[in-house]
Design an enzyme around this catalytic site. Structure first.
Site, PDB file in Angstrom:
ATOM      1  N   ASP A   6       1.204   4.995  -0.176  1.00  0.00           N
ATOM      2  CA  ASP A   6       0.945   6.669   0.008  1.00  0.00           C
ATOM      3  C   ASP A   6       2.098   7.086  -0.820  1.00  0.00           C
ATOM      4  OD1 ASP A   6      -1.406   6.091   1.905  1.00  0.00           O
ATOM      5  OD2 ASP A   6       0.520   5.098   3.126  1.00  0.00           O
ATOM      6  N   ASP A  54      -7.796   1.596   2.219  1.00  0.00           N
ATOM      7  CA  ASP A  54      -7.780   2.967   3.162  1.00  0.00           C
ATOM      8  C   ASP A  54      -8.048   3.970   3.524  1.00  0.00           C
ATOM      9  OD1 ASP A  54      -6.280   3.047   6.306  1.00  0.00           O
ATOM     10  OD2 ASP A  54      -4.700   4.289   4.814  1.00  0.00           O
ATOM     11  N   HIS A 113       0.434  -1.037   0.230  1.00  0.00           N
ATOM     12  CA  HIS A 113      -0.438   0.102  -0.185  1.00  0.00           C
ATOM     13  C   HIS A 113       0.677   1.400   0.116  1.00  0.00           C
ATOM     14  CE1 HIS A 113      -3.268   2.941   0.759  1.00  0.00           C
ATOM     15  NE2 HIS A 113      -2.322   3.539   2.019  1.00  0.00           N
ATOM     16  N   HIS A 130      -5.732  10.342   0.586  1.00  0.00           N
ATOM     17  CA  HIS A 130      -6.236  10.021   1.700  1.00  0.00           C
ATOM     18  C   HIS A 130      -5.234  10.984   2.449  1.00  0.00           C
ATOM     19  CE1 HIS A 130      -4.742   5.887   1.057  1.00  0.00           C
ATOM     20  NE2 HIS A 130      -4.619   6.171   2.436  1.00  0.00           N
TER      21      HIS A 130
END
Length: 901
Positions: free
Chosen positions: A14, A125, A12, A351
């Site tokens: 980011d 997420d 994941h 996010h």
């Protein structure tokens, strides 16, 4: 029966969070290099899921273009699964069209590699999930979504009570949109790291898998178990093939396979029970204790949300429509510029970015991206507007004299509207090539200006405010020669427009006013501390609060526009009021009230509060942060020392206005606090309504029985509304995404204006002093009362966000009429989303959606775009041939209509 353990490798990623973007970027290069090397060196390492976002491919190739061939190879072989998104966005803080563009660009990027995007709606997420996601995904050919938040299975006995209609006993469930669209939903019940770092040592593997198999089995609906081999910025497990062999040697009743989402979902659908629980609409973790919904990211660094609202609006509500309108007359729609601009903007939508929950360096870079996106949008707007204005006939103004300065006002919204608009008129210009700049400047200053007025195309005088702005330097950038600098003398014009048609324009002109008539007494919208037009009456009280009468219903709303301030010892994710603290308000504070403008078409009153507010939290807060003490257990309080904060509140009532416009301005000199504006409704209702992604979401005013958090803040886009059968109140905003319905017996709507905190607040100590948001701030709100037709107030709230655009013209005899409307829509509960061109065939694309709770009919009663109309999906692929001008929409349906060339 033998179980199957599907191990899906992923990370994941980011793009920016607890480290600045470029640091994460460099880590990504290393991760991707390792991944490609692993694919090359280990044929048993079969698949990798690239986190559902194609932007990572751009990020990688920006630094490693020489590896593009190898990257393309593993993508085409189906080993590296990409898409369906461009970025992993926060769904609730990005607009409807931003969510669509994100999906479209993700699919297009995948197609550039000769493959289809991975057909999994991937939300690992997201801080809650939008209610219309199933409909959006299904229109894109996606029938399964995987998500990490928003719904909580009841747990370990695989039982669910009849009352828990939003929960599921399994990690698999059906997810249904308000329109009835239904897809398979897969919850990462043990998070998306439940298969990370698999041991290759047999002894360690036995301990590892015994626990993880047990945990997964507790939630699984069948014998297909999902294990996500990765986590946030997780390095590639290069010995996974060996680890899988070890696992298969230990467990004879389980088959461990290196899998991918396509294979896992296909097998899951064959094996899972048919009577899975159905969850409906938004997934916002409302059946939890309320502490970790992460909704307060909607108020972290509100300046980012305001930037985002501005840029989204410029692209989807101004640039795309005006370019589409211009294309109807031969303008070449700049798809390449739109893709560049949209992608620049969408890179701020992950996010941890738009939520404002990263380190300060991240959010500084975001402001630069917003600036970049804004400039791209404005460039397209100016180019499109220039093209249209060169074709509009203004010859009718010629008879008004020599000093005539025509200008156009364009309405790019999908609704007819009149508005107060500012524009600047260049009444004299001299280029530097004509003399010395200093002499030109002096010459411009000496020009004697006559008295001016504004008229419409029929010569009717329009109420306007006309101000001499003096001289200003400017320059032309011709297509065929070097830049051309000049000085020009400018007149600023503010006027109240006539009713301008949707996707249309009207022309006006500044002319010399030669009339010397006796000054007549003008109509006024102000009487002492009362503002009044034909729609509403506003009484300003001594404390600066407002009582508002809706003349259509006779309903008076009292105690509007009161400020509230409380401490905040939480973090960028979560608001936390100090234990025992009672918020302070301006209810008992005397305000200074001053009339600023009293015009025929507009009244402006300025209210000033000088308010003593605690300076910050005490020293204990810093100790608690350094000790990584969870916010719920903090004992810190605010200091007794106060500082005086001056708040200026400007109330604006327009002559034809349906609501009261409010501008709040203040210099934030306090830390560790939250300030909101309160609007008491006194409406008896157990529910309220919030503008969200392609819907007006119906939400309960009360919380679940499990809820412990004293706060129940929620997300909004353009507005929040409370109504009963007879009347209601809509509070519209520009970029203020957080609100709360207070449990105070009055159903007060509280809108957050600023929240100041000092730490990121997740898994360690990440201080973020810039999240205190010190400095000057401005917030814009409109209070819109309504009667039984609440949808008119919703339209008004959308219009509040969309600027009119203007441009000066010359006297010219051209082909287009001086006023026009290219497309007019009608239909109960129909909202217009955007008007644009698709990038494959160049067809016009109109997207609308139905916010009513019943089926309705869209009537396209005017359409001056040539071509047959058809229905398309959310990816703008044609699904139904020739339709007429009337189309039925079911409850909550999103409808995309194409218009051929």
């Amino acid at each position: 029966m033998k179980k199957t353990a599907h191990i899906i490798s992923h990370t994941h990623w980011d793009r920016e969070w607890y480290l600045p973007y470029e640091t994460h970027h460099m880590m990504l290069i290393k991760t991707m290099d390792t991944l490609l090397d692993t694919f090359e060196n280990d044929p048993e390492f079969k698949y990798y899921h690239l986190d559902g976002q194609t932007v990572l491919l751009e990020d990688y190739l920006e630094v490693r273009p020489e590896r593009k061939e190898l990257l393309e190879k593993v993508i085409k072989e189906g080993r590296l699964n990409i898409g369906p998104w461009y970025v992993l966005q926060d769904e609730f803080l990005t607009s409807s069209e931003s969510n669509v563009r994100n999906l479209q660009y993700g699919h297009r990027d995948a197609n550039k590699y000769g493959v289809n995007a991975c057909k999994i709606g991937y939300f690992p997420d997201s801080f809650g999930n939008m209610g219309q996601a199933p409909q959006i995904l299904k229109q894109a050919g996606i029938d399964t979504a995987a998500f990490g938040r928003g719904v909580k299975p009841t747990g370990f006995n695989n039982e669910v009570s009849a009352d828990d209609k939003f929960e599921s006993p399994y990690s698999e469930m059906y997810w249904e949109s308000p329109d009835g669209s239904k897809i398979l939903g897969i919850l990462f019940a043990n998070w998306y790291c439940n298969g990370m770092e698999v041991p290759a040592d047999e002894k360690d593997a036995k301990v590892y898998w015994d626990k993880r198999i047990d945990d997964a089995t507790k939630f699984a609906s069948c014998d297909q178990l999902l294990f996500m081999n990765g986590c946030d910025h997780q390095p590639i497990q290069t010995d996974l093939s060996q680890a899988i062999k070890v696992a298969n040697n230990i467990y004879r009743d389980i088959e461990f396979i290196h899998s991918n989402f396509e294979d896992y979902v296909k097998t899951l659908k064959e094996k899972m029970p048919k009577d899975l629980q159905v969850i409906k609409g938004e997934l916002r973790s409302q059946q939890t204790d309320g502490w970790y919904t992460l909704v307060n990211t909607a108020s972290a660094r509100i300046y980012l949300k305001q930037w985002n609202q501005l840029c989204q609006t410029l692209f989807e509500k101004v640039a795309e429509p005006i370019a589409t309108m211009a294309s109807n007359f031969g303008y070449k729609y700049p798809h390449h510029l739109f893709e560049y601009g949209w992608k620049s903007l969408v890179k701020n939508h992950p996010h941890d970015s738009i939520c404002g929950c990263s380190v300060d360096e991240v959010h500084r870079e975001m402001v630069a991206r917003f600036d970049k996106a804004k400039d791209v949008a404005k460039y397209i707007i100016n180019e499109s507007l220039e093209y249209i204005t060169n074709k509009i006939n203004t010859d009718k103004f010629k008879h008004l004299g020599e000093d005539v300065y025509p200008f156009v006002i364009v309405n790019t919204s999908g609704y007819n509207r009149c508005s107060i608009v500012d524009t600047e008129i260049d009444i004299a210009r001299k280029y530097f090539r004509e003399g010395h700049p200093n002499l030109i400047a002096k010459e411009m200053k000496k020009i004697q200006l006559p008295k001016y007025k504004v008229v419409d195309i029929n010569g009717n005088k329009i109420d306007a405010k006309i101000i001499d702005m003096g001289i200003r330097f400017g320059y032309d950038l011709p297509d065929d020669k070097f830049r051309q600098p000049y000085y020009a003398r400018y007149i600023k014009v503010e006027l109240e427009t006539n009713d301008i048609k949707s996707f249309g324009w009207d022309t006006y002109s500044l002319v010399e006013d030669k009339e010397n008539s006796i000054l007549e007494s003008k109509a006024s919208l102000i009487n002492n501390n009362i503002l009044e037009n034909e729609n509403i009456r506003v009484e300003i009280k001594e404390n600066g609060s407002v009582n508002l009468l809706d003349k259509s219903t006779g309903k008076t709303f009292k105690d509007l526009c009161i400020y509230e301030n409380s401490g905040d010892i939480g973090n960028e994710y979560i608001y936390m009021k100090p234990i025992g603290e009672i918020p302070i308000t301006t209810k008992n504070l005397k305000a200074n009230i001053e009339i600023k403008e009293d015009l025929e078409y507009k009244a402006v009153i300025e209210i000033t509060h000088k308010w003593d507010i605690p300076k910050s939290a005490n020293e204990l807060l810093q100790e608690e942060i350094e000790e990584v003490l969870e916010f719920k257990h903090r004992k810190s309080q605010r200091l007794e020392e106060t500082v005086e904060m001056e708040i200026k509140t400007t109330l604006i009532l327009e002559r034809k206005g349906k609501g009261l416009k409010i501008v709040s301005e203040f210099n934030n000199i306090c830390k560790d606090h939250r300030m909101r504006m309160l609007f008491s409704t006194d409406i008896e209702s157990n529910v309220h309504y919030a503008d969200s992604i392609f819907e007006v979401a119906k939400r309960s005013n009360s919380v679940d029985k499990a809820w412990q958090n004293p706060s129940n803040c929620q997300h909004q886009h353009a507005f929040v509304n409370i109504h009963d059968d007879d009347y209601g109140l809509t509070i519209a905003n520009k970029g203020l995404n957080e609100y709360e319905i207070l449990n105070d017996g009055r159903n007060t709507i509280a809108v957050t204006l600023i929240r100041s905190v000092s730490e990121l607040g997740d898994w360690g100590v990440f201080e973020t002093p810039e999240a205190q948001c010190l400095g000057n701030h401005k917030a814009e709100i409109e209070v819109i009362p309504h009667g039984k037709n609440l949808y008119e107030s919703y339209k008004e709230a959308h219009i509040f966000q969309i600027p009119m655009i203007t441009k000066q013209m010359s006297i010219q005899n051209e082909e287009l009429g001086s006023e026009n409307g290219l497309l007019a829509l009608d239909g109960y509960g129909i909202m217009c989303s955007t008007l644009k061109l698709d990038d494959k065939k160049g067809n016009k694309i109109l997207r609308v959606y139905n916010v009513s709770d019943k089926s309705t009919e869209l009537d396209i009663n005017i359409c001056k775009f040539k071509g047959d109309k058809y229905i398309s999906n959310i990816l703008e692929e044609q699904t139904q041939n020739n339709i007429d001008n009337k189309v039925n929409l079911r409850q909550s349906e999103i409808l995309t209509i194409g218009i051929g060339k």
